[in-house]
Enzyme design. Sequence first.
Site, mmCIF file in Angstrom:
data_model
loop_
_atom_site.group_PDB
_atom_site.id
_atom_site.type_symbol
_atom_site.label_atom_id
_atom_site.label_comp_id
_atom_site.label_asym_id
_atom_site.label_seq_id
_atom_site.Cartn_x
_atom_site.Cartn_y
_atom_site.Cartn_z
ATOM 1 N N TYR A 1 17.347 29.346 7.930
ATOM 2 C CA TYR A 1 16.223 30.110 8.482
ATOM 3 C C TYR A 1 16.328 30.258 9.987
ATOM 4 C CZ TYR A 1 13.575 29.932 4.100
ATOM 5 O OH TYR A 1 13.149 30.089 2.807
ATOM 6 N N LYS B 1 0.849 -1.205 0.000
ATOM 7 C CA LYS B 1 0.000 0.000 0.000
ATOM 8 C C LYS B 1 0.884 1.255 0.000
ATOM 9 C CE LYS B 1 -0.356 -0.358 5.053
ATOM 10 N NZ LYS B 1 -1.195 -0.853 6.160
HETATM 11 C C1 PLP Z 1 -0.495 -1.825 6.836
HETATM 12 C C2 PLP Z 1 -1.147 -3.100 7.216
HETATM 13 C C3 PLP Z 1 -0.392 -4.270 7.313
HETATM 14 C C4 PLP Z 1 1.126 -4.281 7.237
HETATM 15 O O1 PLP Z 1 1.606 -3.810 8.477
HETATM 16 P P1 PLP Z 1 3.178 -3.673 8.775
HETATM 17 O O2 PLP Z 1 3.227 -3.242 10.186
HETATM 18 O O3 PLP Z 1 3.688 -2.635 7.838
HETATM 19 O O4 PLP Z 1 3.781 -5.003 8.541
HETATM 20 C C5 PLP Z 1 -1.073 -5.464 7.541
HETATM 21 N N1 PLP Z 1 -2.418 -5.485 7.690
HETATM 22 C C6 PLP Z 1 -3.167 -4.362 7.633
HETATM 23 C C7 PLP Z 1 -4.626 -4.454 7.825
HETATM 24 C C8 PLP Z 1 -2.559 -3.132 7.406
HETATM 25 O O5 PLP Z 1 -3.290 -2.014 7.376
#
Ligand code: PLP
Length: 360
Positions: free
Chosen positions: A255, A35
């Site tokens: 800055y 994702k």
């Molecule tokens: C993002 C997510 C994962 C992966 O989690 P990590 O901590 O990055 O391994 C797995 N299951 C769901 C439902 C998620 O939202």
Amino acid sequence: MAAETALLTVDLDAIAANWRMLRDRHGADAAGVVKADGYGLGAVPVARRLAREGCGHFFVAQLAEGIAVAAAVPRAMVAVLNGLLPGEERAFAAHGIVPVLNDLGQVDAWAAEASRLGTRLPAILHIDTGMNRLGLPPVAVDALAADPSRLAPLDLRYVMTHLVAAEVPDDPANARQRDAFAASRARLPPARASFANSSGVFLGAGYRTDLARPGAALYGINPTPGLPNPMRPAVRLDGRVLQVRDVPAGETVGYNGTWTAARPSRIATVAVGYADGYLRNLSNRCPARCDGHPVPMAGRVSMDLTTFDVTDFPAIRTGAMLTLIGDGQTPDDLAAAAGTNGYEVLTSIGSRYARRYLGA
Ligand SMILES: *Cc1c(COP(=O)(O)O)cnc(C)c1O
């Protein structure tokens, strides 16, 4: 073409090795969570590489991400964690993407689409066991247990849930969620299960199911905070030095003059700033690296530029590259300096980097 001023290098071989390690450690199959464009690193190249490694399941957050990934790995299952939004049914079905059904309305809408098409459509059912974010609450599990025919038009690939505090092994939420998940599964039609995220893989056999869902650890983020990182680093960020200037003792840099030269100094200005996800909270806190040595930051991170004190590095000249991530400095190190987590460091990486993929 002009020389790139900032370079993101993604080591796909390291990501593949991390996936194999997580799968073996889990002792069952493992998906790849890609994702947010593969945690900022490129969902399509990561998914392609993992598919070549034998990874047959991918999770994204949104339908558009799923369509892009499914086109790249046509034989794999691609599932959308955020669920099935009204009006998306036809697109999910047309692209063969599996929705993670997060409420009863989604169950019924997807079942209706299956009936309309005269086929069984694949689905994952998300049971909420304590996150209170997405997924079926206990009362919705009761409703399905009372009327399992609502699931009949669907090919239930997995029942899943998600851990609240997997990276804290002694958090009592872990065992609570494990037991709640087992109780819900027992009331639903038999289906394979998916439970552990990256850190969940390290919680032990009680958290083993048919399919782990690691994301962060694939990309080298430490799934066991407080213990040595078992994952291989997969990311490198380098920024070009645009200028090196002499700054007299007593003058300030950047800055609001938050850094003052304590001695006659040489300051290198690097072409990476907070618009590139090099977080402003790193200001005066996070070194760059040069041949493994820390090069201190001097002043605030600005939008497109960051300044480093290279007084002790006479070899660093205009045109050199300083390493911002890599060379022993990890996304978790930046996160600690900026007061966030490695996930946010990686997903913040902007679009201005030239990208190089090793092992594609
Ligand atoms: C993002 C997510 C994962 C992966 O989690 P990590 O901590 O990055 O391994 C797995 N299951 C769901 C439902 C998620 O939202």
